[in-house]
Design a protein around this motif. Structure first.
Motif, PDB file in Angstrom:
ATOM      1  N   THR A 386       0.831  -1.194   0.000  1.00 24.82           N
ATOM      2  CA  THR A 386       0.000   0.000   0.000  1.00 24.82           C
ATOM      3  C   THR A 386       0.870   1.250   0.000  1.00 24.82           C
ATOM      4  OG1 THR A 386      -1.786  -1.132   1.175  1.00 24.82           O
ATOM      5  CG2 THR A 386      -1.748   1.277   1.295  1.00 24.82           C
ATOM      6  N   PHE A 387       0.460   2.228  -0.798  1.00 30.33           N
ATOM      7  CA  PHE A 387       1.142   3.522  -0.757  1.00 30.33           C
ATOM      8  C   PHE A 387       0.127   4.638  -0.962  1.00 30.33           C
ATOM      9  CE2 PHE A 387       1.416   2.268  -5.223  1.00 30.33           C
ATOM     10  CZ  PHE A 387       1.155   3.432  -5.927  1.00 30.33           C
ATOM     11  N   PHE A 388       0.572   5.853  -0.684  1.00 31.00           N
ATOM     12  CA  PHE A 388      -0.296   7.022  -0.750  1.00 31.00           C
ATOM     13  C   PHE A 388       0.402   8.109  -1.556  1.00 31.00           C
ATOM     14  CE2 PHE A 388      -1.149   4.593   2.975  1.00 31.00           C
ATOM     15  CZ  PHE A 388      -2.530   4.580   3.093  1.00 31.00           C
ATOM     16  N   VAL A 389      -0.389   8.918  -2.232  1.00 31.90           N
ATOM     17  CA  VAL A 389       0.151  10.016  -3.027  1.00 31.90           C
ATOM     18  C   VAL A 389      -0.428  11.323  -2.502  1.00 31.90           C
ATOM     19  CG1 VAL A 389       0.203  11.085  -5.307  1.00 31.90           C
ATOM     20  CG2 VAL A 389       0.512   8.610  -5.085  1.00 31.90           C
ATOM     21  N   ARG A 390       0.473  12.259  -2.254  1.00 26.23           N
ATOM     22  CA  ARG A 390       0.061  13.574  -1.767  1.00 26.23           C
ATOM     23  C   ARG A 390       1.086  14.598  -2.237  1.00 26.23           C
ATOM     24  NH1 ARG A 390      -3.002  15.617   2.586  1.00 26.23           N
ATOM     25  NH2 ARG A 390      -2.251  17.633   3.345  1.00 26.23           N
ATOM     26  N   ASN A 391       0.599  15.633  -2.908  1.00 26.38           N
ATOM     27  CA  ASN A 391       1.480  16.719  -3.365  1.00 26.38           C
ATOM     28  C   ASN A 391       2.695  16.188  -4.123  1.00 26.38           C
ATOM     29  OD1 ASN A 391      -0.226  18.587  -2.156  1.00 26.38           O
ATOM     30  ND2 ASN A 391       0.919  18.563  -0.222  1.00 26.38           N
ATOM     31  N   ARG A 451      -9.876   8.648  -2.175  1.00 23.53           N
ATOM     32  CA  ARG A 451      -9.409   9.788  -1.394  1.00 23.53           C
ATOM     33  C   ARG A 451      -9.577   9.473   0.089  1.00 23.53           C
ATOM     34  NH1 ARG A 451      -8.804  14.505  -4.222  1.00 23.53           N
ATOM     35  NH2 ARG A 451      -7.286  14.908  -2.571  1.00 23.53           N
ATOM     36  N   VAL A 452      -8.523   9.658   0.861  1.00 28.37           N
ATOM     37  CA  VAL A 452      -8.534   9.276   2.276  1.00 28.37           C
ATOM     38  C   VAL A 452      -7.931  10.380   3.127  1.00 28.37           C
ATOM     39  CG1 VAL A 452      -8.441   6.794   1.822  1.00 28.37           C
ATOM     40  CG2 VAL A 452      -6.303   8.097   2.042  1.00 28.37           C
ATOM     41  N   THR A 453      -8.234  10.305   4.411  1.00 25.62           N
ATOM     42  CA  THR A 453      -7.615  11.167   5.405  1.00 25.62           C
ATOM     43  C   THR A 453      -7.302  10.304   6.619  1.00 25.62           C
ATOM     44  OG1 THR A 453      -7.826  13.286   6.570  1.00 25.62           O
ATOM     45  CG2 THR A 453      -9.781  11.877   6.502  1.00 25.62           C
ATOM     46  N   VAL A 454      -6.870  10.931   7.710  1.00 24.11           N
ATOM     47  CA  VAL A 454      -6.605  10.177   8.938  1.00 24.11           C
ATOM     48  C   VAL A 454      -7.506  10.690  10.045  1.00 24.11           C
ATOM     49  CG1 VAL A 454      -4.219   9.618   8.360  1.00 24.11           C
ATOM     50  CG2 VAL A 454      -4.726  11.730   9.625  1.00 24.11           C
ATOM     51  N   GLU A 455      -7.729   9.844  11.028  1.00 23.54           N
ATOM     52  CA  GLU A 455      -8.442  10.239  12.236  1.00 23.54           C
ATOM     53  C   GLU A 455      -7.845   9.472  13.410  1.00 23.54           C
ATOM     54  OE1 GLU A 455     -12.530   9.207  11.569  1.00 23.54           O
ATOM     55  OE2 GLU A 455     -12.220   7.105  12.136  1.00 23.54           O
ATOM     56  N   LEU A 456      -8.061   9.981  14.606  1.00 26.59           N
ATOM     57  CA  LEU A 456      -7.607   9.262  15.791  1.00 26.59           C
ATOM     58  C   LEU A 456      -8.321   7.926  15.862  1.00 26.59           C
ATOM     59  CD1 LEU A 456      -7.648  12.188  18.388  1.00 26.59           C
ATOM     60  CD2 LEU A 456      -5.630  11.145  17.314  1.00 26.59           C
ATOM     61  N   GLY A 497      -6.715  17.291   5.165  1.00 20.72           N
ATOM     62  CA  GLY A 497      -7.294  17.186   3.835  1.00 20.72           C
ATOM     63  C   GLY A 497      -7.300  15.758   3.318  1.00 20.72           C
ATOM     64  N   LEU A 498      -7.275  15.619   1.989  1.00 15.56           N
ATOM     65  CA  LEU A 498      -7.403  14.317   1.339  1.00 15.56           C
ATOM     66  C   LEU A 498      -6.140  13.949   0.574  1.00 15.56           C
ATOM     67  CD1 LEU A 498     -11.022  14.794  -0.033  1.00 15.56           C
ATOM     68  CD2 LEU A 498     -10.348  13.180   1.753  1.00 15.56           C
ATOM     69  N   SER A 499      -5.809  12.673   0.615  1.00 16.51           N
ATOM     70  CA  SER A 499      -4.705  12.125  -0.168  1.00 16.51           C
ATOM     71  C   SER A 499      -5.240  10.942  -0.971  1.00 16.51           C
ATOM     72  CB  SER A 499      -3.569  11.674   0.759  1.00 16.51           C
ATOM     73  OG  SER A 499      -3.098  12.755   1.538  1.00 16.51           O
ATOM     74  N   LEU A 549       5.673   7.701 -17.304  1.00 19.03           N
ATOM     75  CA  LEU A 549       5.199   7.639 -15.924  1.00 19.03           C
ATOM     76  C   LEU A 549       5.266   9.016 -15.275  1.00 19.03           C
ATOM     77  CD1 LEU A 549       4.237   5.782 -13.616  1.00 19.03           C
ATOM     78  CD2 LEU A 549       6.649   5.474 -12.989  1.00 19.03           C
ATOM     79  N   SER A 550       4.146   9.434 -14.719  1.00 18.07           N
ATOM     80  CA  SER A 550       4.067  10.695 -13.988  1.00 18.07           C
ATOM     81  C   SER A 550       2.913  10.577 -13.010  1.00 18.07           C
ATOM     82  CB  SER A 550       3.836  11.874 -14.939  1.00 18.07           C
ATOM     83  OG  SER A 550       2.522  11.815 -15.483  1.00 18.07           O
ATOM     84  N   PHE A 551       2.781  11.551 -12.128  1.00 17.15           N
ATOM     85  CA  PHE A 551       1.656  11.507 -11.196  1.00 17.15           C
ATOM     86  C   PHE A 551       0.329  11.664 -11.936  1.00 17.15           C
ATOM     87  CE2 PHE A 551       5.069  12.443  -8.172  1.00 17.15           C
ATOM     88  CZ  PHE A 551       4.782  11.496  -7.194  1.00 17.15           C
ATOM     89  N   ALA A 552       0.336  12.381 -13.057  1.00 17.71           N
ATOM     90  CA  ALA A 552      -0.891  12.560 -13.830  1.00 17.71           C
ATOM     91  C   ALA A 552      -1.305  11.286 -14.545  1.00 17.71           C
ATOM     92  CB  ALA A 552      -0.713  13.692 -14.843  1.00 17.71           C
ATOM     93  N   THR A 553      -0.344  10.396 -14.818  1.00 18.35           N
ATOM     94  CA  THR A 553      -0.644   9.173 -15.573  1.00 18.35           C
ATOM     95  C   THR A 553      -0.522   7.917 -14.722  1.00 18.35           C
ATOM     96  OG1 THR A 553       1.648   8.845 -16.306  1.00 18.35           O
ATOM     97  CG2 THR A 553       0.253  10.289 -17.652  1.00 18.35           C
TER      98      THR A 553
END
Length: 597
Positions: A386-391, A451-456, A497-499, A549-553
């Protein structure tokens, strides 16, 4: 690059002429012999055409016998109507009544592959028939023994008989003649009606009723460019990390739940044949020479004035039984009932929508366009995870939680009054969640599935870690309790926010299926007829390459692989794969796609 073909219906009852759908109120004439009449019907199938031979550039392709029998006519229901298009009788022919042979030297220009004839005895109550329709391998015969105006509005939810497992359903083609009159039913003249079976059997030429049939199903094949149809792995580096995407299958999404039994052109929308012809002028859509057309209106063709997500969902959370189309889950394509390997062929119902759906201004475009979805997984540094993309950064799971701790640190502090950060973050403090509402903006458009975020994770875990909540710089930090737990998590959502999540490295690439409409380069709007599936067409998609390969693709990630896929509508619409799409008639429609582009 693979060559693909579109093909016209392989089994055709060839109609020399048909008449307008315009109603008449002429007197009904009785036939002289009373109860029974005999007609001779010619059944024909088309042979493949060559693109080089056809001035309009159409390709044709034969139906198959194996592995799927697309050709067999197991039965044909012939339905007869009087001069006012009212039902007067019918007869059901079995496969034993029609003997098929190869070729037809009498009609070489029609590309006839096989042909057969049958004499039918029908009881018409002494009324002279003026029109006939033919329904091969009908799913149901009950609701087609009606007047023509009722039959043409009948709905079907399958394209094969025997619960969609039997023979392919076909009926006579619908098209416009050169004068702009719609042809749905076949005219029957007095010279084609006989008083005995023996007399009918000797009929030839214009004394034989000829009708073209076309299958109700559309056909889609997706292949890679390799000889074994496979799609090569995608490899590259992004954010200093080595990535590899492995294709695991493909399937159809946003497919129709229903279609019209007989092809419909809704003149309430098109208004007239000239306006319809102008609307579809970017491609060769009407073919009176071959007694067929290459577009149609589906039951859910019209774009709603105000989409609330009920008919056409913006996001997966909005999919219900009331959604207009079928949306399948990632897991169902990965390994379930919708799983297909590259090179496989899938059949589906006709599905076309108004061109207003596929304009750039439609922010739910990709939920309204039937598409082939390629699924698979990424490996990060050689491991599927699992991985996440943000900015434009890639984070593995624990690194992502620590980054969220850094961001939330102004509101979460430890007992020493230090802001929460990646150093004092403790395991299990955060859960990764998919919120059901956006933190701001139009709630009716929901939150994209990945799209995900975190919570306690819980009050107990927060207290065990010694974490306090500081609402703002002017208030003291307070203990996290059941009373303020929800408010704290809402604040974390607002700040973090969302990632984008790629659970288990899962991602998919959505390829809207292109029809024959051609949009000029740099055009402000997309031409009508550019997307959709029309009956009796074969859409052959060849994935030729991957885009850089790019974040857009990167493709669309997945949070819950059991949730239905509703592809996000991005104005850039990067597909990420190079693919060539072709529409065959059992008419061929080619499409080539570069995945990611």
């Amino acid at each position: 690059m693979k060559k693909s073909k579109l093909f016209l219906g392989a089994l055709s009852l060839l109609a020399f002429a048909a008449c307008s759908d315009d109603k008449t109120n002429e007197p009904v004439n009785p036939v002289n012999d009373g109860a029974k009449a005999y007609v001779k019907v010619s059944v024909m199938t088309t042979s493949p055409g060559s693109r080089a031979e056809e001035p309009d550039g159409t390709d044709f392709e034969d139906g198959t016998k194996t592995p799927v029998d697309e050709n067999t006519i197991n039965s044909v229901l012939l339905v007869f109507y009087d001069v006012n298009r009212k039902y007067i009788g019918d007869v059901l022919l079995s496969k034993d009544d029609i003997t098929m042979k190869d070729g037809n030297p009498d009609v070489p220009e029609q590309n006839v592959e096989r042909y057969g004839t049958s004499v039918a005895e029908v009881s018409l109550g002494g009324i002279e028939p003026k029109y006939m329709m033919a329904f091969a391998n009908p799913i149901s015969t009950a609701n087609i023994k009606q007047d023509i105006d009722a039959v043409k509005l009948q709905i079907r939810k399958a394209y094969r008989d025997n619960d969609n497992k039997g023979f392919f359903t076909m009926n006579n083609s619908v098209y416009f003649d050169t004068e702009g009159n719609i042809h749905r039913q076949v005219p029957v003249s007095a010279d084609q009606i006989f008083s005995s079976k023996e007399e009918a059997a000797t009929a030839t030429g214009d004394n034989v009723i000829k009708v073209w049939l076309e299958r109700m199903a559309g056909k889609v094949t997706l292949s890679g460019a390799a000889n074994d149809n496979s799609i090569a792995d995608r490899e590259g580096k992004l954010d200093s990390k080595n990535l590899k995407f492995v294709v695991e299958g493909w399937g159809l999404n946003a497919t129709a739940k229903q279609m019209y039994l007989s092809k419909i052109y809704n003149m309430d929308i098109a208004q007239s044949y000239p306006s319809l012809n102008n609307l579809l002028s970017s491609f060769y859509w009407n073919d009176p020479t071959r007694h067929r057309s290459y577009w149609a209106f589906s039951p859910d063709y019209a774009k709603p004035d105000n989409n609330t997500g009920v008919d056409f969902p913006y996001v997966s959370d909005q999919v219900t039984d009331n959604s207009k189309f079928n949306y399948v889950s990632f897991n169902s394509i990965l390994s379930g009932e919708n799983h297909n390997l590259p090179g496989a062929t899938v059949y589906t119902l006709e599905n076309t929508v108004n061109s207003a759906f596929y304009q750039k201004s439609c922010d739910y475009r990709n939920s309204a366009l039937v598409a082939a979805v390629v699924v698979g997984h990424y490996e990060v540094e050689g491991a599927q995870q699992t991985f996440f993309v943000r900015n434009d950064r890639i984070y593995l799971e624990e690194d992502f939680k620590k980054e969220m701790a850094n961001i939330a640190g102004g509101y979460l502090i430890d007992k020493d009054n230090n802001a929460l950060n990646s150093e004092n973050y403790s395991d299990q403090l955060f859960n990764i969640v998919h919120p059901d509402k956006p933190v701001s903006g139009d709630e009716s458009k929901g939150v994209q599935e990945n799209r995900v975020t975190v919570e306690l994770s819980s009050v107990a875990d927060a207290n065990a870690a010694g974490i306090l909540y500081k609402a703002d710089e002017n208030t003291d930090a307070v203990e996290i309790t059941e009373a303020n737990f929800e408010a704290v998590n809402q604040k974390i959502y607002e700040i973090c926010g969302l990632s984008y999540e790629y659970k288990n490295g899962y991602a998919y690439f959505n390829i809207p299926i292109q029809h024959l409409g051609k949009t000029p380069v740099n055009a402000e709007t997309v031409s009508a007829g550019s997307y959709g599936i029309v009956r009796n067409h074969h859409y052959n998609i060849t994935v030729t390459d991957w885009a850089p390969l790019s974040f857009a693709t990167l493709g669309t990630g997945v949070h819950d692989p059991d949730e239905p896929i509703v592809p996000p509508t991005d104005p850039s619409d990067k597909i990420a794969v190079k693919a060539e799409m072709r529409v065959l008639t059992w008419r061929l429609v080619p499409q080539s796609v570069i995945l990611g582009e």
